[in-house]
Design a protein around this motif. Structure first.
Motif, short mmCIF file in Angstrom:
data_model
loop_
_atom_site.label_atom_id
_atom_site.label_comp_id
_atom_site.label_asym_id
_atom_site.label_seq_id
_atom_site.Cartn_x
_atom_site.Cartn_y
_atom_site.Cartn_z
N LEU A 15 0.83 -1.19 0.00
CA LEU A 15 0.00 0.00 0.00
C LEU A 15 0.87 1.25 0.00
O LEU A 15 1.84 1.35 0.71
CB LEU A 15 -0.91 0.04 1.24
N GLN A 16 0.47 2.24 -0.80
CA GLN A 16 1.19 3.50 -0.83
C GLN A 16 0.19 4.65 -0.77
O GLN A 16 -0.94 4.54 -1.23
CB GLN A 16 2.02 3.61 -2.11
N THR A 17 0.62 5.76 -0.23
CA THR A 17 -0.21 6.96 -0.21
C THR A 17 0.67 8.16 -0.50
O THR A 17 1.88 8.10 -0.40
CB THR A 17 -0.94 7.11 1.13
N SER A 18 0.08 9.29 -0.84
CA SER A 18 0.86 10.43 -1.28
C SER A 18 0.02 11.70 -1.21
O SER A 18 -1.20 11.64 -1.14
CB SER A 18 1.32 10.20 -2.72
N PHE A 19 0.68 12.85 -1.26
CA PHE A 19 -0.05 14.10 -1.30
C PHE A 19 -0.61 14.35 -2.69
O PHE A 19 -1.57 15.10 -2.85
CB PHE A 19 0.86 15.26 -0.88
N ILE A 41 -4.23 6.32 -5.50
CA ILE A 41 -3.76 7.15 -4.39
C ILE A 41 -4.34 8.55 -4.52
O ILE A 41 -4.26 9.16 -5.59
CB ILE A 41 -2.22 7.23 -4.43
N LYS A 42 -4.90 9.05 -3.44
CA LYS A 42 -5.38 10.44 -3.40
C LYS A 42 -5.18 10.97 -1.99
O LYS A 42 -5.89 10.56 -1.07
CB LYS A 42 -6.85 10.52 -3.80
N GLY A 43 -4.22 11.86 -1.82
CA GLY A 43 -3.92 12.35 -0.48
C GLY A 43 -3.53 11.21 0.44
O GLY A 43 -2.64 10.42 0.12
N ASP A 44 -4.21 11.10 1.58
CA ASP A 44 -3.92 10.03 2.53
C ASP A 44 -4.76 8.78 2.27
O ASP A 44 -4.67 7.81 3.02
CB ASP A 44 -4.18 10.50 3.97
N GLY A 60 -4.80 6.69 5.56
CA GLY A 60 -3.59 6.79 6.36
C GLY A 60 -3.69 7.80 7.47
O GLY A 60 -3.10 7.63 8.53
N ALA A 61 -4.44 8.89 7.27
CA ALA A 61 -4.57 9.92 8.29
C ALA A 61 -5.40 9.43 9.47
O ALA A 61 -5.06 9.65 10.63
CB ALA A 61 -5.20 11.18 7.70
N ALA A 62 -6.50 8.73 9.17
CA ALA A 62 -7.38 8.21 10.23
C ALA A 62 -6.87 6.88 10.78
O ALA A 62 -7.25 6.48 11.88
CB ALA A 62 -8.79 8.05 9.70
N LEU A 150 2.37 5.62 5.83
CA LEU A 150 1.16 4.81 5.97
C LEU A 150 1.42 3.55 6.78
O LEU A 150 0.64 3.17 7.66
CB LEU A 150 0.62 4.44 4.59
N MET A 151 2.54 2.88 6.51
CA MET A 151 2.84 1.65 7.24
C MET A 151 3.00 1.92 8.74
O MET A 151 2.56 1.14 9.58
CB MET A 151 4.12 1.01 6.68
N LYS A 152 3.62 3.05 9.08
CA LYS A 152 3.79 3.41 10.48
C LYS A 152 2.45 3.70 11.14
O LYS A 152 2.18 3.27 12.27
CB LYS A 152 4.71 4.62 10.61
N ALA A 153 1.58 4.40 10.42
CA ALA A 153 0.25 4.72 10.95
C ALA A 153 -0.57 3.46 11.18
O ALA A 153 -1.33 3.35 12.14
CB ALA A 153 -0.48 5.66 9.99
#
Length: 218
Positions: A15-19, A41-44, A60-62, A150-153
């Motif tokens: 999984l990847q995420t990005s701004f 991918i869209k934002g988080d 990823g944010a939540a 994301l992985m850390k979250a």
């Protein structure tokens, strides 16, 4: 159920995420079975489709995630606390929390498709790997940093026990990994910065919610 938790933890590494908005297509072969992995991918927010069988929608944010099993029309929702508890259980099953060794440059250079790559190898508690890395891939720093975020979250133990994206000085174009007895070859088909609609992360109608398995001690 333990096997399912382990496979989920490993799958989350992809999984990847990005701004920015990105669409990433990979080809993955495990035990002779090849399937396309599509990552939007869209934002988080991230949506990963593993062939036609399963999708994972993550924020990823939540710190939450929804697994969609399309053949059964079932979904399983996991909030940040329950997801991290499940990942902690999977981490124990993987054999501990000793930090992963860093991948090492071999000095070899090989071409993968149209990319000039440098070859790296890795060996750790839960497996081994070989990676082909393109140092001139545009935007790789953003993708790698966001993946690690994301992985850390998510508290993903597989991410802690295997190389992180930021361990590589470029984009991993191809990888050969053996983890927990499973060998997987992944190859990047394309990674493009392009608009992703919000509808890509909407949950489908008509799916029955499946309760997440109870975590021991909770």
């Amino acid at each position: 159920m333990k096997k399912s938790l382990l496979l989920l933890a490993v799958s989350l590494v992809a999984l990847q995420t990005s701004f920015a908005d990105w669409v990433v297509i990979q080809k993955a072969t495990t035990d002779g079975q090849t399937q396309e992995v599509s990552i939007k991918i869209k934002g988080d927010k991230t949506r990963m489709d593993l062939g036609q069988q399963m999708s994972v929608v993550a924020d990823g944010a939540a710190g939450n995630m929804v697994m969609l099993m399309h053949a059964q029309k079932m979904m399983m929702k996991m909030d940040a606390e329950s997801l991290k508890s499940m990942m902690a259980m999977a981490g124990g099953a993987m054999g501990g929390s000793k930090p992963a060794d860093k991948p090492a440059a071999t000095g070899q250079k090989e071409k993968v498709g149209s990319y000039d790559c440098e070859v790296y190898t890795w060996s750790g508690q839960i497996g081994t790997g070989k990676f082909w890395v393109a140092k001139d891939f545009p935007g790789y720093q953003e993708l790698n940093a966001a993946q690690d975020k994301l992985m850390k979250a998510m508290g993903n133990p597989a991410a802690a026990l295997s190389p992180q994206a930021s361990d590589f000085p470029g984009m991993v174009i191809k990888s050969e990994m053996t983890m927990m007895g499973k060998s997987t070859v992944s190859e990047l088909v394309s990674a493009k910065e392009e608009k992703v609609e919000d509808s890509a992360f909407a949950l489908p109608e008509g799916y029955q919610e499946m309760k997440m398995p109870a975590v021991p001690g909770k």
